[in-house]
Design a protein around this motif. Structure first.
Motif: not given
Lengths: 283, 105
Positions: B45-47, B55-57, B91, B95, B98, B101-105
């Motif tokens: 499942m690529p990002r 991208m895949l690892c 790698w 990375v 990328l 990401e929509p991280s929460l605070p």
């Protein structure tokens, strides 16, 4: 190479039916189970049942067995063996490879691409009586300094069930409901490994337990809002259909389901710790 | 460097230092191949990267050899097309591409 018959030979008696069913499912998925592991899983099932905890679980995976194929097979898929089974029969593995797993250490995330899909929608959970937990190491170690150990949330980030690790020595920092109604546990070095579990015991009792002990609590009412109809991910959270905030934890078990009392959490922890010790991988 | 220039098999440790980067079109073809020849035991499942590629690892290459979880998919791929179409990069470089990401605070 011929398989050691001891690996698959059933015990003469005393095998819990759910342990036996799990072993059958592992073999069907291409894995095998050692006698040591089978004994540990069997004792875990008996302990959970004798403690009256079995109906607390909608899903539980002990992440064990000889290979990645075995580790993808959950032990529990519903509130009982005969209840409605929820989600995927095996965890859908996105990007983990066989080299990411050994039974001695668990399943290793990478904080960026690897995660599991349980297939169980968060909307199956009752926000006033829920738990979500993991057992492992590197719980607070994400490549970005932040990682979701498990969870799902909607596009507004307000209706969520999420268990997070953060920075080098902080483990659980958020669980449930909305950003305004969350448990935040400030840095607890002990929580970078072991068992962490968020529990909603009522609409006004939300807390996080580390190694069976409560470490954070909020009494904020959380009766509004809905949990998203998207499956819960492990090693990341499901952000409205896409994985987000991947974790680099090394997972040795996860579970989610119904809420628990403090005594129940402790009994669960003790059963889980005994199991992990039986595999020589307690954290 | 492309995947055509990489000698397989390659160790898991070596693979983890690499990323496989490719176009959305190739990702679509890989997804079709997985549907036909793969299983949920291993889903590549690529990002999405910030430049629109995916991208895949590189450690996914450990599963393409005979006996691997992606061996059937790999065998069914048109490798004359696939291998030169996949960029292999460190790698850490991938990375860094990328999206946040929509991280929460």
């Amino acid at each position: 190479m011929a398989m050691n018959p001891k690996l698959l030979r059933p015990k003469a008696s005393g095998v819990h039916p759910e342990a036996a069913a799990w072993r059958t499912a592992v073999i069907a998925n291409g894995g095998t189970v050692s006698a040591t592991t089978m004994g540990g899983v069997n004792r875990f099932c008996l302990s959970i049942e004798s403690a009256g905890l079995r109906d607390r679980f909608l899903r539980l995976n002990l992440v064990c067995g000889n290979s990645l194929l075995a580790a993808l097979v959950p032990l529990y898929l519903g509130q009982s063996r005969t209840a409605t089974q929820l989600g995927n029969t095996t965890d859908t593995n996105n990007n983990f490879v066989s080299g990411d797993y050994t039974e001695a250490t668990g399943l290793q995330g990478n904080g960026s691409t690897k995660y599991l899909i349980t297939g169980v929608n968060a909307s199956n959970l009752n926000r006033n009586s829920t738990h979500l937990g993991v057992y492992g190491t590197n719980l607070g170690d994400a490549s970005t300094g932040y990682g979701s150990l498990a969870g799902a949330r909607d596009g507004t980030a307000n209706n969520l069930i999420q268990l997070d690790g953060k920075n080098s020595n902080v483990a659980v920092n958020r669980f449930f409901s909305s950003a305004a109604n969350s448990v935040v546990v400030a840095g607890s070095p002990a929580a970078t490994g072991g068992h962490v579990i968020g529990v909603s015991a009522s609409s006004t009792d939300l807390r996080v337990y580390v190694a069976g002990s409560s470490t954070g609590i909020t009494a904020t009412d959380r009766t509004s809002g809905l949990l998203i109809a998207q499956p819960i991910y492990i090693f990341a959270n499901n952000f409205n259909g896409s994985p987000s905030d991947h974790s680099a934890m090394r997972c040795r078990a996860y579970s989610f389901g119904i809420g628990m009392t403090a005594a129940q959490v402790l009994a669960f922890y003790n059963a889980l710790q005994t199991f992990q010790t039986s595999l020589g991988r307690n954290a | 460097m492309t995947l055509a220039e990489l000698t397989l098999p390659i160790s898991c440790d070596d693979c983890k230092g690499l990323a496989l980067v490719f176009t959305p079109q190739l990702a679509g073809r890989l997804s079709e191949l997985h549907l036909q020849h793969g299983s949920t035991n291993c889903v590549p499942m690529p990002r999405l990267l910030t430049d629109g590629r995916l991208m895949l690892c590189g450690d996914i290459l450990t599963e393409v050899m005979p006996g691997g979880l992606l061996a059937g998919m790999w065998a069914a791929a048109d490798q004359a097309v696939l291998l030169p179409s996949v960029t292999v990069m460190p790698w850490a470089e991938a990375v860094a591409m990328l999206p946040v990401e929509p991280s929460l605070p």
